[in-house]
Motif scaffolding. Structure first.
Motif, PDB file in Angstrom:
ATOM      1  N   ALA A 297       0.697  -1.187  -0.119  1.00 42.26           N
ATOM      2  CA  ALA A 297      -0.019  -0.160   0.155  1.00 42.26           C
ATOM      3  C   ALA A 297       0.866   1.196  -0.182  1.00 42.26           C
ATOM      4  O   ALA A 297       1.859   1.176   0.546  1.00 42.26           O
ATOM      5  CB  ALA A 297      -0.897   0.094   1.120  1.00 42.26           C
ATOM      6  N   TRP A 298       0.621   2.320  -0.648  1.00 40.55           N
ATOM      7  CA  TRP A 298       1.270   3.551  -0.691  1.00 40.55           C
ATOM      8  C   TRP A 298       0.516   4.691  -1.149  1.00 40.55           C
ATOM      9  O   TRP A 298      -0.612   4.729  -1.586  1.00 40.55           O
ATOM     10  CB  TRP A 298       2.413   3.064  -1.670  1.00 40.55           C
ATOM     11  CG  TRP A 298       1.956   3.096  -3.170  1.00 40.55           C
ATOM     12  CD1 TRP A 298       1.911   4.303  -3.711  1.00 40.55           C
ATOM     13  CD2 TRP A 298       1.759   2.040  -4.115  1.00 40.55           C
ATOM     14  NE1 TRP A 298       1.361   3.865  -5.145  1.00 40.55           N
ATOM     15  CE2 TRP A 298       1.343   2.428  -5.320  1.00 40.55           C
ATOM     16  CE3 TRP A 298       1.723   0.756  -3.616  1.00 40.55           C
ATOM     17  CZ2 TRP A 298       0.783   1.767  -6.374  1.00 40.55           C
ATOM     18  CZ3 TRP A 298       1.181  -0.241  -4.779  1.00 40.55           C
ATOM     19  CH2 TRP A 298       0.794   0.377  -5.902  1.00 40.55           C
TER      20      TRP A 298
ATOM     21  N   ARG B 112       4.742   4.160   2.310  1.00 46.85           N
ATOM     22  CA  ARG B 112       4.649   2.943   1.854  1.00 46.85           C
ATOM     23  C   ARG B 112       4.288   2.150   3.169  1.00 46.85           C
ATOM     24  O   ARG B 112       5.066   2.083   4.043  1.00 46.85           O
ATOM     25  CB  ARG B 112       5.623   2.386   1.068  1.00 46.85           C
ATOM     26  CG  ARG B 112       5.777   3.077  -0.289  1.00 46.85           C
ATOM     27  CD  ARG B 112       7.071   2.485  -1.010  1.00 46.85           C
ATOM     28  NE  ARG B 112       7.354   3.075  -2.514  1.00 46.85           N
ATOM     29  CZ  ARG B 112       8.164   2.532  -3.200  1.00 46.85           C
ATOM     30  NH1 ARG B 112       8.995   1.476  -2.847  1.00 46.85           N
ATOM     31  NH2 ARG B 112       8.284   3.041  -4.413  1.00 46.85           N
TER      32      ARG B 112
ATOM     33  N   ASP C 140      -2.621  -8.680  -6.132  1.00 48.19           N
ATOM     34  CA  ASP C 140      -3.292  -7.691  -6.759  1.00 48.19           C
ATOM     35  C   ASP C 140      -2.920  -6.254  -6.932  1.00 48.19           C
ATOM     36  O   ASP C 140      -3.585  -5.515  -7.315  1.00 48.19           O
ATOM     37  CB  ASP C 140      -4.804  -7.791  -6.059  1.00 48.19           C
ATOM     38  CG  ASP C 140      -4.940  -7.359  -4.780  1.00 48.19           C
ATOM     39  OD1 ASP C 140      -3.815  -7.251  -3.870  1.00 48.19           O
ATOM     40  OD2 ASP C 140      -5.943  -7.067  -4.288  1.00 48.19           O
ATOM     41  N   ARG C 141      -1.668  -6.301  -6.433  1.00 47.38           N
ATOM     42  CA  ARG C 141      -1.201  -4.608  -6.560  1.00 47.38           C
ATOM     43  C   ARG C 141      -1.182  -4.181  -7.902  1.00 47.38           C
ATOM     44  O   ARG C 141      -0.293  -4.946  -8.593  1.00 47.38           O
ATOM     45  CB  ARG C 141       0.212  -5.056  -5.684  1.00 47.38           C
ATOM     46  CG  ARG C 141       0.634  -3.423  -5.652  1.00 47.38           C
ATOM     47  CD  ARG C 141       1.994  -3.568  -5.110  1.00 47.38           C
ATOM     48  NE  ARG C 141       3.036  -4.017  -6.262  1.00 47.38           N
ATOM     49  CZ  ARG C 141       4.005  -4.751  -6.232  1.00 47.38           C
ATOM     50  NH1 ARG C 141       4.142  -5.266  -5.055  1.00 47.38           N
ATOM     51  NH2 ARG C 141       4.540  -5.257  -7.431  1.00 47.38           N
ATOM     52  N   PRO C 142      -1.750  -3.077  -8.119  1.00 47.44           N
ATOM     53  CA  PRO C 142      -1.266  -2.567  -9.598  1.00 47.44           C
ATOM     54  C   PRO C 142       0.187  -1.892  -9.593  1.00 47.44           C
ATOM     55  O   PRO C 142       0.772  -1.983  -8.690  1.00 47.44           O
ATOM     56  CB  PRO C 142      -2.261  -1.110  -9.599  1.00 47.44           C
ATOM     57  CG  PRO C 142      -2.352  -0.939  -8.125  1.00 47.44           C
ATOM     58  CD  PRO C 142      -2.250  -2.054  -7.393  1.00 47.44           C
TER      59      PRO C 142
ATOM     60  N   GLN D 245       0.879   4.439 -10.098  1.00 48.71           N
ATOM     61  CA  GLN D 245      -0.497   4.858  -9.613  1.00 48.71           C
ATOM     62  C   GLN D 245       0.129   5.663  -8.124  1.00 48.71           C
ATOM     63  O   GLN D 245       0.782   5.201  -7.634  1.00 48.71           O
ATOM     64  CB  GLN D 245      -1.434   3.951  -9.470  1.00 48.71           C
ATOM     65  CG  GLN D 245      -2.285   3.147 -10.311  1.00 48.71           C
ATOM     66  CD  GLN D 245      -3.221   2.487  -9.981  1.00 48.71           C
ATOM     67  OE1 GLN D 245      -3.771   2.469  -8.883  1.00 48.71           O
ATOM     68  NE2 GLN D 245      -3.831   1.691 -10.975  1.00 48.71           N
TER      69      GLN D 245
ATOM     70  N   PHE E 182      -2.453   3.605  -3.579  1.00 48.89           N
ATOM     71  CA  PHE E 182      -3.208   2.155  -3.461  1.00 48.89           C
ATOM     72  C   PHE E 182      -3.526   1.773  -2.149  1.00 48.89           C
ATOM     73  O   PHE E 182      -2.358   1.842  -1.367  1.00 48.89           O
ATOM     74  CB  PHE E 182      -2.089   1.234  -4.331  1.00 48.89           C
ATOM     75  CG  PHE E 182      -2.446  -0.316  -4.342  1.00 48.89           C
ATOM     76  CD1 PHE E 182      -3.757  -0.544  -4.690  1.00 48.89           C
ATOM     77  CD2 PHE E 182      -1.939  -1.300  -3.434  1.00 48.89           C
ATOM     78  CE1 PHE E 182      -4.174  -1.941  -4.592  1.00 48.89           C
ATOM     79  CE2 PHE E 182      -2.292  -2.441  -3.402  1.00 48.89           C
ATOM     80  CZ  PHE E 182      -3.498  -2.980  -3.905  1.00 48.89           C
ATOM     81  N   ARG E 183      -4.704   1.572  -1.765  1.00 47.36           N
ATOM     82  CA  ARG E 183      -5.065   1.102  -0.844  1.00 47.36           C
ATOM     83  C   ARG E 183      -4.702   2.012   0.582  1.00 47.36           C
ATOM     84  O   ARG E 183      -4.338   1.550   1.441  1.00 47.36           O
ATOM     85  CB  ARG E 183      -4.649  -0.413  -0.402  1.00 47.36           C
ATOM     86  CG  ARG E 183      -5.011  -1.458  -1.480  1.00 47.36           C
ATOM     87  CD  ARG E 183      -4.768  -2.829  -1.180  1.00 47.36           C
ATOM     88  NE  ARG E 183      -5.421  -3.473  -0.063  1.00 47.36           N
ATOM     89  CZ  ARG E 183      -5.717  -4.648   0.624  1.00 47.36           C
ATOM     90  NH1 ARG E 183      -4.826  -5.605  -0.141  1.00 47.36           N
ATOM     91  NH2 ARG E 183      -6.361  -4.899   1.212  1.00 47.36           N
ATOM     92  N   THR E 184      -4.670   3.126   0.006  1.00 49.13           N
ATOM     93  CA  THR E 184      -4.277   4.262   1.280  1.00 49.13           C
ATOM     94  C   THR E 184      -5.167   5.214   1.034  1.00 49.13           C
ATOM     95  O   THR E 184      -5.509   6.051  -0.079  1.00 49.13           O
ATOM     96  CB  THR E 184      -2.884   4.724   1.050  1.00 49.13           C
ATOM     97  OG1 THR E 184      -2.057   3.641   0.781  1.00 49.13           O
ATOM     98  CG2 THR E 184      -2.713   5.615   2.287  1.00 49.13           C
TER      99      THR E 184
END
Length: 721
Positions: free
Chosen positions: A45-46, A150, A159-161, A165, A168-170
């Protein structure tokens, strides 16, 4: 009420040791590289601050000096997780306070130019679903700046893009709002003026020690300039929503849009619009502010001079019948929270006349018989207001009746069956619950000089209250709980933002009786602020919680200087200022005035009590102490002529108090000049010029000064032996 930032419930978490990882190529918004990842973990996540207005070496970043940062990583707990921050430095060391799910840890790293990864290992219980919330808050003299955050874990996330980007998930809960891109309009226009560091050439001709002092005075001048500007802008915002017929401001911008009352509009908001205008806009003071006083005194009068709730749309009272409890609460609040602070600064004025009239009429109608004599009410908060008001009015007016009224309340709470810790089930220390505690200590000062037999009678029961608070009402760091139960020791578990107000009373008892334990309790609280109580750790999560905490600290720092607590105040003020909207309004309720009250107190600390008339937004006035002398920096962006005004010992000259004990809603005295003494003013940039001499009375009235752009004054002011 004020808006709240979401708070999540989290499980247990501890920190490992943070470490600076080896330098890595700095990722950019459009071209991330896989080798930027830590070698032993995958990023799950970041968030990258690619839209931030600040940049260093082309990398956008978030600077904590512009406000704190709150993030939620929505990845589940797993073994081996770490928080990693792309940490910036400019050949210096940067600091922050890191909060992870409510647990605080200081961070410090640097000594390089650019960005490197700072890694904080985490231990979180696996298998749960709790997200990870972090808060980064400014700490130390050089707040950190961060380009990316991060969360990493062994094995990564399938499933991380791609890392190209932005996030992500943050989720970003809050970011500082003081940067130019985030606060449009007039506040943003001022940022270069407030934030611009001058060149070293500005301090040419000064020796190294003087250069350091005046550089700090110059920094203080920009902080004070921002403070006064924000207060004046707050006045503009609230005048813009005033009732068009009466000119009175509303209680708030929601359900109270159609009313005025003493407890909220008058006490907490209008009064500090007045004080702002005293310092920044004298024509507005004599115009709209005076008109508002005359209007509210006339329109809201319900019983003698006592005001009641006024409804704009009805052009009359909101309530059809008089309710004494409502009336006494409103007017006592107006006196204690609004009119007393104005009087402490202004002395005799139309506002002090209003205060005296309200107190006299409250006691004129006192309906409650007690063994101590008739009281206006048994409301705990209101009686605390009246204890403080009457104790100060005794000294201000010299009239014995105010002391006698305060003694009735002292007897009721200390000598009867209503002792706050012996007889009350619960003692509230947050916000208004502690008013009686402070009121009794103010009365103790008065009787120690004017009624020694009462001092003797009050000493033991008053100490019993304070000792109970120290034993059961505070945590290990000296922070006070919002409430506790004296009989059982049970407490709320939440902290009072008004801790400093209560400790005012402790330091007052130390001054009168020399009780060292009470001074030590104050020092302990101040020494434990930094790194542990950053941001909003208080039960009151609104802007007002930050304001009250800073105000309490500043009042005590005036008596007990603690360097780490002073730096803490600087950081908290930035958080407070970040709440202000572009139109000047803060949160849109009566507590907005507390923003101005605390900001004015902070500004006067940065100027050491020196003010200027007429004020202008391009003026810079800042000061530091050099032993008993004052080092004063004065500058203007455009030609200016006016007066530089020095502060007298107001507790003597204005209030006639026997000593300057700490008290709620006072404005501390920093560098003061005595009427009858002689002072020298030397221009440190002109070593060949002889100092000028001034009587203290002339410094208090104001020294005529002309400022030219680019030609600041570097004054050293000291008393002639």
């Amino acid at each position: 009420m004020s808006p709240k930032i979401p708070i999540f419930a989290f499980g247990w978490l501890v920190f490992g040791l943070s470490q600076v990882l080896p330098a890595a190529p700095v990722p950019t918004a459009g071209a991330p590289q896989l080798k930027d990842r830590p070698p032993d973990a995958e990023t799950v996540a970041w968030v990258r601050f690619s839209d931030a207005p600040e940049r260093y070496d082309g990398v956008p970043y978030h600077w904590l000096g512009h406000g704190d940062l709150r993030l939620v990583f929505e990845a589940p707990p797993a073994p081996g997780q770490a928080l990693e921050l792309l940490w910036g430095a400019k050949d210096d060391v940067r600091s922050a306070a890191l909060g992870v799910n409510g647990v605080l840890q200081p961070l410090e790293a640097g000594g390089y130019r650019g960005f490197r990864w700072l890694r904080v290992p985490l231990t979180r219980p696996a298998g749960g679903g709790d997200p990870l919330e972090i808060t980064l808050t400014a700490a130390g003299a050089r707040p950190a700046f961060v380009a990316e955050a991060r969360l990493t874990a062994p094995g990564g996330a399938p499933d991380r893009p791609g890392l190209d980007q932005k996030a992500f998930r943050t989720v970003v809960l809050a970011r500082g709002m003081a940067s130019a891109a985030q606060v449009p309009g007039v506040l943003a226009d001022q940022r270069p003026f407030w934030d611009g560091e001058p060149s070293e050439a500005l301090f040419g001709g000064l020796d190294a020690a003087a250069r350091a002092r005046f550089r700090q005075a110059e920094r203080n001048s920009r902080l004070a300039a921002e403070a006064f500007f924000r207060c004046r802008h707050y006045v503009t915002g609230w005048l813009g929503v005033a009732d068009p017929r009466t000119g009175l401001i509303p209680e708030n911008l929601s359900r109270g849009r159609d009313r005025w009352n003493g407890r909220n509009n008058a006490a907490d908001n209008y009064a500090f619009m007045v004080l702002t205008c005293v310092l920044t806009d004298r024509p507005l003071l004599e115009g709209r502010m005076r008109q508002m006083l005359e209007t509210e005194s006339r329109l809201t009068r319900r019983l003698d001079r006592l005001g009641d709730w006024y409804q704009f749309s009805r052009a009359g009272f909101e309530h059809d019948t008089l309710d004494w409890d409502r009336l006494v609460f409103d007017n006592a609040e107006y006196v204690k929270d609004g009119l007393i602070p104005l009087t402490e600064w202004l002395g005799p004025s139309p506002w002090s006349e209003r205060m005296i009239g309200l107190v006299d009429d409250i006691w004129k109608h006192a309906p409650v018989p007690t063994p101590a004599g008739p009281l206006p009410t048994l409301n705990f908060e209101v009686n605390g207001d009246l204890l403080q008001a009457c104790s100060r009015l005794y000294w201000f007016t010299g009239q014995r009746k105010y002391l006698e009224w305060a003694i009735r309340l002292g007897d009721y709470y200390l000598l009867g069956t209503n002792h706050p810790t012996r007889h009350l089930k619960e003692l509230r220390l947050m916000d208004h619950g502690g008013e009686v505690v402070n009121g009794l200590t103010e009365l103790y000062v008065a009787v120690s000089r004017a009624a020694p037999e009462k001092q003797k009678a009050y000493r033991a029961p008053l100490r019993e209250i304070l000792d109970s608070i120290l034993e059961k009402g505070r945590n290990a760091d000296g922070m006070l709980y919002s409430w506790y139960r004296p009989g059982t020791g049970e407490n709320s578990g939440k902290l009072a933002d008004t801790w400093g107000y209560i400790y005012d009373g402790f330091y007052t008892l130390y001054l009168v009786d020399g009780t060292e334990a009470y001074r030590a309790a104050v020092a302990k609280a101040l020494e434990n602020l930094a790194g542990k109580y950053e941001g909003r750790p208080w039960a009151d999560q609104s802007m007002d919680g930050i304001a009250d905490a800073v105000e309490g600290a500043l009042n005590l720092l005036n008596r007990l200087p603690v360097a780490s607590a002073a730096e803490w105040c600087d950081r908290q003020m930035r958080l407070l200022w970040n709440v202000q909207r572009a139109d000047g309004i803060i949160e849109g309720w009566h507590g907005d005035g507390n923003f101005a009250r605390t900001t004015i107190m902070y500004a006067l600390w940065k100027t050491q009590g020196v003010t200027v008339q007429p004020w202008r937004k391009d003026l810079r006035v800042g000061a530091v102490r050099n032993g008993p002398a004052l080092e004063l920096f004065l500058a203007a962006g455009e030609p200016w002529e006016g007066k530089v005004i020095f502060d007298p010992p107001r507790h003597q000259t204005t209030m006639h108090l026997p000593l300057d004990y700490p008290r709620i809603n006072q404005f501390p005295e920093w560098f003061t000049v005595a009427d009858g003494r002689l002072y020298e003013v030397a221009d440190r940039r002109r070593g060949d010029a002889a100092p000028t001499r001034h009587r203290g009375a002339d410094l208090i009235k104001g020294v005529a000064v002309t400022l030219q752009p680019g030609k600041p004054l570097f004054w050293s002011v000291s008393a002639v032996p």
